[in-house]
Design an enzyme around this catalytic site. Structure first.
Site, PDB file in Angstrom:
ATOM      1  N   HIS A 152      45.628  48.947  36.592  1.00  0.00           N
ATOM      2  CA  HIS A 152      46.883  48.224  36.759  1.00  0.00           C
ATOM      3  C   HIS A 152      47.759  48.406  35.526  1.00  0.00           C
ATOM      4  O   HIS A 152      48.934  48.693  35.633  1.00  0.00           O
ATOM      5  CB  HIS A 152      46.616  46.739  36.993  1.00  0.00           C
ATOM      6  CG  HIS A 152      47.856  45.899  37.060  1.00  0.00           C
ATOM      7  ND1 HIS A 152      48.352  45.207  35.971  1.00  0.00           N
ATOM      8  CD2 HIS A 152      48.722  45.656  38.071  1.00  0.00           C
ATOM      9  CE1 HIS A 152      49.448  44.567  36.321  1.00  0.00           C
ATOM     10  NE2 HIS A 152      49.701  44.812  37.585  1.00  0.00           N
ATOM     11  N   HIS A 230      43.079  47.111  32.522  1.00  0.00           N
ATOM     12  CA  HIS A 230      43.053  46.024  33.495  1.00  0.00           C
ATOM     13  C   HIS A 230      42.943  46.644  34.884  1.00  0.00           C
ATOM     14  O   HIS A 230      43.771  47.466  35.273  1.00  0.00           O
ATOM     15  CB  HIS A 230      44.336  45.188  33.373  1.00  0.00           C
ATOM     16  CG  HIS A 230      44.488  44.165  34.457  1.00  0.00           C
ATOM     17  ND1 HIS A 230      45.727  43.684  34.845  1.00  0.00           N
ATOM     18  CD2 HIS A 230      43.582  43.523  35.236  1.00  0.00           C
ATOM     19  CE1 HIS A 230      45.567  42.796  35.810  1.00  0.00           C
ATOM     20  NE2 HIS A 230      44.287  42.684  36.072  1.00  0.00           N
ATOM     21  N   HIS A 299      57.701  44.172  30.873  1.00  0.00           N
ATOM     22  CA  HIS A 299      56.523  43.977  31.718  1.00  0.00           C
ATOM     23  C   HIS A 299      56.545  42.580  32.328  1.00  0.00           C
ATOM     24  O   HIS A 299      56.743  41.585  31.630  1.00  0.00           O
ATOM     25  CB  HIS A 299      55.231  44.160  30.918  1.00  0.00           C
ATOM     26  CG  HIS A 299      53.987  43.913  31.744  1.00  0.00           C
ATOM     27  ND1 HIS A 299      53.602  44.752  32.755  1.00  0.00           N
ATOM     28  CD2 HIS A 299      53.077  42.912  31.713  1.00  0.00           C
ATOM     29  CE1 HIS A 299      52.486  44.296  33.311  1.00  0.00           C
ATOM     30  NE2 HIS A 299      52.152  43.170  32.697  1.00  0.00           N
ATOM     31  N   HIS A 301      54.940  40.752  36.433  1.00  0.00           N
ATOM     32  CA  HIS A 301      54.214  41.078  37.650  1.00  0.00           C
ATOM     33  C   HIS A 301      55.165  41.039  38.841  1.00  0.00           C
ATOM     34  O   HIS A 301      56.327  41.427  38.721  1.00  0.00           O
ATOM     35  CB  HIS A 301      53.014  40.158  37.801  1.00  0.00           C
ATOM     36  CG  HIS A 301      51.954  40.405  36.761  1.00  0.00           C
ATOM     37  ND1 HIS A 301      50.898  39.562  36.522  1.00  0.00           N
ATOM     38  CD2 HIS A 301      51.813  41.405  35.857  1.00  0.00           C
ATOM     39  CE1 HIS A 301      50.145  40.033  35.545  1.00  0.00           C
ATOM     40  NE2 HIS A 301      50.685  41.152  35.123  1.00  0.00           N
ATOM     41  N   MET A 370      53.734  37.393  33.970  1.00  0.00           N
ATOM     42  CA  MET A 370      53.837  37.680  32.552  1.00  0.00           C
ATOM     43  C   MET A 370      55.305  37.868  32.197  1.00  0.00           C
ATOM     44  O   MET A 370      56.117  38.208  33.065  1.00  0.00           O
ATOM     45  CB  MET A 370      53.042  38.923  32.155  1.00  0.00           C
ATOM     46  CG  MET A 370      51.553  38.740  32.152  1.00  0.00           C
ATOM     47  SD  MET A 370      50.673  40.188  31.488  1.00  0.00           S
ATOM     48  CE  MET A 370      48.994  39.559  31.453  1.00  0.00           C
TER      49      MET A 370
END
Length: 422
Positions: A152, A230, A299, A301, A370
Site C-alpha cells: 500500500h 504497509h 498523503h 487515504h 491520514m
C-alpha cells in the site's frame, strides 16, 4: 545475454576496483553492510540454477515469471537505470554487468523485504540494514521495486538506532502495539528517526537534482536504514506466497555539495460521517538553517480530497505545493524558489469529504485517515536542522493564530479567489 560466469567475473573486478578507490577498512565495512541486504545469497544461488533461456523469457514477459524479476547484482558500478514494465512495476533495465570506468564510486543497491508473509490486512513490516561508521554515502535516487497490488505504501527511514536490532523483519504496526502488548512489535526507529523517502499509489521513481544527496552512514547520525512496508490487504498471500517489495537506491561515495532532507507536516483528527469540506490543519514556526525545497509529496487515504502546504513570512502565504492524494503519491517538483528561513511558519491543510455513516479517525489502516505533507529540501549549510517535523493534535485550526488565511485557495485545486501568496 552475458553468462553468469561473466557477471561474477565483473563483480570480482568491481570489488578489486573498490580496493583501489578507498581504504581496506572502509571497503570491508561497505561490503559487509551490503552483503546483509535481503536476498543477496538467495539471488546468486537462484541465478546459478536458472538457465539463460529462463531469464530471457522473464524479460520478454515484462518481468513476470517464477522469480517475478530478473536477478540483478546488488553491488554494481554501472550506470543502471529503472524502466516501467507494462504491469506498472519498476526494475533495473540493465544487466548490471558492465564496469563504469568514469564513475567508479557510483552504484545501485536494492533494499527489499526478505520474502515476508503478511497474514492479515494492514500488516506493517520493518527491516533494517546497518550503515558503515567510517565513511558516509550519498543516496541520489529512489526507485520503487514492487509488484502492483501488494504494498500500500513504503517508507524509508534513517535511524540512529532501529526499533529492533536483528537480522530479520519485525512487526512495526502501531495498531498491533496498542492491541497486544505481548506481541514483539516496535516502531521503525527507537532513536533519531528521519524520513528519507515515501512511496504510494504507483508513484514513479525519484532522481534528485544534480549535486544533492541524502548522506547516510559515517558521522551523519543515520547509522541504519529501515524499510517499512504497509500491506493493506493479505488476500493475495493466502496461498502461502511471500513478498519482497522494497526500494532500489542509487548512491555515490562522492561528497555532494548540498545535503538533502525531508520536513514532515501532519495532523491527527477525525472526519464526521456525511460531511464535506472538513479540514485538518497544522502550523509551526521553523527554527534551523535555511532550507531550499525542491519537491513535495502529499498523503491521505480514501476520503482525502486535497493536501496543501505553505510558507508564511511577515503574514504573507507562499504556496509550497498542493495536490489531490488520490493521484499517484509521488514527490512532485517545486518549480519556484520558496526559501525557508528560521522564523518562517510552515503550515499544511488536508481537506476531506465523507459519505460514510460513521466518523473516520486518523490511524494506521486503510479505512482510517491520514494527513501528511512532505517537503524535500536541500541546505547549503553543513548540518540538517534538528527540527524535522510539525504535527498537530486534530483540534488546532489555522484560524486560532494565523492571519490572511487563503481559505478557498488552500482547499481547491484551482481557485479564482484572490491569493496573498508572494
Amino acid at each position: 545475454m552475458a553468462s553468469f560466469r561473466q557477471i561474477f567475473s565483473v563483480l570480482a573486478l568491481s570489488l578489486l576496483t573498490l580496493c583501489q578507490v578507498f581504504g581496506a577498512n572502509t571497503r570491508e565495512e561497505w561490503i559487509a553492510a551490503l552483503s546483509r541486504l535481503p536476498l543477496l545469497e538467495d539471488r546468486y544461488e537462484n541465478a546459478l540454477q536458472n538457465t539463460i533461456e529462463e531469464e530471457e523469457e522473464v524479460l520478454e514477459n515484462g518481468g513476470e515469471g517464477d522469480g517475478a524479476y530478473p536477478a540483478p547484482l546488488y553491488f554494481s558500478y554501472d550506470n543502471s537505470f529503472m524502466e516501467q514494465f507494462d504491469d506498472g512495476s519498476y526494475q533495473s533495465s540493465s544487466s548490471s554487468s558492465s564496469l563504469s570506468e568514469d564513475r567508479p564510486e557510483n552504484g545501485t543497491t536494492e533494499l527489499r523485504m526478505p520474502n515476508v508473509h503478511p497474514e492479515k490486512a494492514n500488516d506493517y513490516f520493518c527491516y533494517s540494514v546497518q550503515m558503515p561508521p567510517r565513511r558516509g554515502v550519498n543516496i541520489v535516487g529512489f526507485f520503487p521495486a514492487t509488484t502492483p497490488g501488494t504494498a500500500h505504501h513504503i517508507l524509508l527511514y534513517g535511524c540512529k538506532e532501529p526499533g529492533m536490532i536483528q537480522e530479520k523483519p519485525w512487526d512495526c504496526g502501531e495498531m498491533d502495539m496498542a492491541k497486544d502488548s505481548k506481541k514483539m512489535t516496535a516502531p521503525p526507529c527507537s532513536v533519531g528517526s528521519q524520513i528519507l523517502y515515501a512511496w504510494a499509489m504507483d508513484a514513479p521513481p525519484l532522481e534528485l537534482p544534480k549535486d544533492i544527496g541524502f548522506e547516510v552512514g559515517g558521522d551523519t547520525g543515520i547509522d541504519y536504514l529501515v524499510l517499512q512496508v504497509h500491506y493493506a490487504h493479505a488476500d493475495q498471500f493466502e496461498d502461502g506466497s511471500t513478498d519482497n517489495s522494497g526500494i532500489a537506491l542509487t548512491w555515490t561515495l562522492k561528497p555532494q555539495p548540498f545535503k538533502a532532507g525531508v520536513f514532515f507536516l501532519g495532523s491527527d483528527g477525525e472526519i464526521p460521517g456525511k460531511s464535506k469540506d472538513v479540514h485538518l490543519e497544522t502550523a509551526c514556526e521553523y527554527e534551523g538553517p535555511t532550507l531550499h525545497p525542491f519537491a513535495y509529496r502529499v498523503h491521505s487515504h480514501k476520503l482525502g480530497q486535497l493536501v496543501s502546504g505553505y510558507r508564511i513570512r511577515d503574514e504573507f502565504w507562499t504556496e509550497i505545493g498542493k495536490r489531490s492524494p488520490q493521484l499517484p503519491q509521488m514527490f512532485n517538483p517545486i518549480t519556484k524558489d520558496v526559501e525557508i528561513q528560521s522564523g518562517d511558519i510552515l503550515a499544511a491543510r488536508c481537506t476531506y469529504g465523507s459519505d460514510r455513516d460513521e466518523t473516520t479517525y486518523t490511524g494506521m489502516t486503510v479505512d482510517d485517515e491520514m494527513c501528511n505533507f512532505y517537503i524535500m529540501y536541500y541546505t547549503e549549510e553543513g548540518k540538517l536542522p534538528n527540527m524535522q517535523s510539525c504535527y498537530a493534535d486534530g483540534v488546532y485550526k489555522w484560524a486560532d493564530d494565523l492571519p490572511n488565511i487563503p481559505d478557498k485557495e488552500a482547499s481547491s485545486p484551482t481557485s479564482d479567489a484572490p491569493s496573498n501568496s508572494m
